[in-house]
Design an enzyme around this catalytic site. Sequence first.
Site, PDB file in Angstrom:
ATOM      1  N   LYS A   1       2.493   9.850   8.029  1.00 30.80           N
ATOM      2  CA  LYS A   1       2.070   9.613   9.792  1.00 30.80           C
ATOM      3  C   LYS A   1       2.590   9.661  10.485  1.00 30.80           C
ATOM      4  CE  LYS A   1      -0.424   4.970   7.731  1.00 30.80           C
ATOM      5  NZ  LYS A   1      -1.685   5.640   7.964  1.00 30.80           N
TER       6      LYS A   1
ATOM      7  N   PHE B   1       0.705  -0.963   0.062  1.00 33.38           N
ATOM      8  CA  PHE B   1       0.183  -0.222   0.155  1.00 33.38           C
ATOM      9  C   PHE B   1       0.765   1.128   0.245  1.00 33.38           C
ATOM     10  CE2 PHE B   1      -2.405   2.960   1.787  1.00 33.38           C
ATOM     11  CZ  PHE B   1      -3.947   3.386   0.925  1.00 33.38           C
TER      12      PHE B   1
ATOM     13  N   ASP C   1       9.539   2.675   1.450  1.00 34.10           N
ATOM     14  CA  ASP C   1       8.787   3.441   1.602  1.00 34.10           C
ATOM     15  C   ASP C   1       7.715   2.900   2.985  1.00 34.10           C
ATOM     16  OD1 ASP C   1       5.662   4.323   2.689  1.00 34.10           O
ATOM     17  OD2 ASP C   1       4.481   3.498   0.964  1.00 34.10           O
TER      18      ASP C   1
HETATM   19  C1  LIG Z   1       3.291   2.274   3.461  1.00 33.60           C
HETATM   20  C2  LIG Z   1       1.706   3.362   3.005  1.00 33.60           C
HETATM   21  N1  LIG Z   1       2.695   3.929   2.590  1.00 33.60           N
HETATM   22  C3  LIG Z   1       1.587   5.315   1.987  1.00 33.60           C
HETATM   23  C4  LIG Z   1       0.520   5.443   2.664  1.00 33.60           C
HETATM   24  C5  LIG Z   1      -0.711   6.591   2.115  1.00 33.60           C
HETATM   25  O1  LIG Z   1      -0.387   6.991   2.914  1.00 33.60           O
HETATM   26  P1  LIG Z   1      -1.406   8.702   3.403  1.00 33.60           P
HETATM   27  O2  LIG Z   1      -2.815   7.969   3.516  1.00 33.60           O
HETATM   28  O3  LIG Z   1      -1.027   9.613   4.025  1.00 33.60           O
HETATM   29  O4  LIG Z   1      -1.235   9.840   1.825  1.00 33.60           O
HETATM   30  C6  LIG Z   1      -0.051   4.707   3.847  1.00 33.60           C
HETATM   31  C7  LIG Z   1      -1.591   5.262   4.483  1.00 33.60           C
HETATM   32  O5  LIG Z   1      -1.796   3.994   5.199  1.00 33.60           O
HETATM   33  C8  LIG Z   1       1.197   3.722   4.451  1.00 33.60           C
HETATM   34  O6  LIG Z   1       0.840   2.860   5.277  1.00 33.60           O
END
Ligand SMILES: Cc1ncc(COP(=O)(O)O)c(C=O)c1O
Length: 395
Positions: free
Chosen positions: A251, A137, A222
Site C-alpha cells: 500500500k 484480510f 501483515d
Molecule cells: C492487511 C492487508 N493485507 C493485504 C492486503 C492485500 O493487498 P493488495 O490489494 O495490494 O494485494 C490488504 C488490502 O487491503 C490489506 O489491507
Amino acid sequence: MNNKEIIEMTEDHVMHTYARYSVAFVEGHGARIKDADGREYLDFLAGIAVSNLGHSHPNVIEAICSQAHKLIHTSNLYHIEPQSRLSKLLCENSFADKVFYANSGAEANEAAIKLARKYFSGADKPRHRIISMEKSFHGRTMAAMAATGQKKVQEGFEPLLEKFQYVPFGDIDAISAVIDDKVAAVMIEPVQGEGGVNLPPEGFFKALRKICDEHGVLIILDEVQTGVGRTGKLFAYEHYGVEPDIMTLAKGLAGGVPIGAMLASDKVAAAFTPGSHASTFGGNFLSTAAAKAVIETILGEGVLENCNKVGAYLTEKLNALKSEFDFITEVRGKGLMVAMEMTVPGVEIVNECMERGLLINCTAEKVLRFLPPLIITEADVDEMIGILKSVLEEL
Ligand SMILES: Cc1ncc(COP(=O)(O)O)c(C=O)c1O
C-alpha cells in the site's frame, strides 16, 4: 474525457470485479483530488491507505521522474541500486535484516507464507499449519485468500489451500488452545483493517510473542495497511514492544507506485536461496526509488508527529459526534487509521458524503473508516467533520 465517457468505456471493456462509484479522478494534490468533470473532493481515504504523503508529493514525483530519465527496468538477474538503498533503509529502521520485493500486498503475503513453509521444510518434522485470525484480510491470491478469515472472500474459489486455521482476533486463549509444534506461523494484522479497524487487547502481542517462542512458531505480521506511518509509528508493531519474524508491506510504501515487500530476520530469511522465489518486477527501479523517497520523507519531515497530532484531533472530533448521535457506538483507531462504529449501515452515509465532496469509506457494514493522507491539517479535519455532521443530521 469526462466522467461519463470514462465510465462507459470502463463498463464496456474492464471486467466487473469492483463495485465502483460513478466518478473518475484525474488530478490530485495533497488531500484534494479532482474528477474528470472538474469537481474537487477532500480525500479522507487516500486510495485506501496508499497515498500516505498525499497526492503528487513533490519528493515522490522527483524520485520517479529522475529515476525514469536514467533507467526503468533491467531484471533481478542484476543488482539494482535503488533496491539496495531502500533495503538498507528498511532494515536500519525495523527488526528486519533482509527484504524480498513483490508488487502488491497479496504477493508479499504469498512470499511470507512460502518463506514460513520453506523455513520448516528441512526440519525432522516439517510444519505446515498456519493460524490466522477471523475477520482478517490478507489479499485475493490463492494462499493469501486462504489465510483471510472471511468466508465471503473465499466463496466460489474452493478448494482452498489447506492447513489454515482461524481463531478470533486478539484472543490469546483461542491461540493457546490450537498452537502446537506442528504450527509453522501465526499470521496477523497489528490492527485489522478491512475487518473493521479492530485493535487487539492490551498486552496481546506480548503474550502472542511468548507463546510463539515457547512452541518455536513464527509470527508473520501483515503491515500492508498499518505500515509506513499509518498508525503514527513507522511500523505498527512498535506500539506493542515486540518484534515479528516476518513482516509484509505494500500500500503506502511507494506512494502509489505498485510495490510489495516481505521483510525477515536473517535466521528466517536464510531459508530462501536462489530459485526459492522470484518476481520480474519486484524491487524495480521506479518503485524502490519512490519508496525510498516516501520513507525518507516520513522519517525526515515530521510526518509521524503530524499523524499523531491530527489523529488525536480527528478522534476527539469523532467522539464529539458520538456524544451527539446515539447510533454511533464507538470511535477507535491508532494514528490516522480511525473508525467510527454505528448501529446503522454506512453505505448511504459514504455516498452522501461523496455527493458533498468528501471521500470516506465503510468497512464491515457499519464501520466508517477514515484513512486520510498523513499530511492533513486540523482545518481539513474540521471541514470533513462539517460535511459528515450535515449528512448524519439528515439521516
Ligand atoms: C492487511 C492487508 N493485507 C493485504 C492486503 C492485500 O493487498 P493488495 O490489494 O495490494 O494485494 C490488504 C488490502 O487491503 C490489506 O489491507
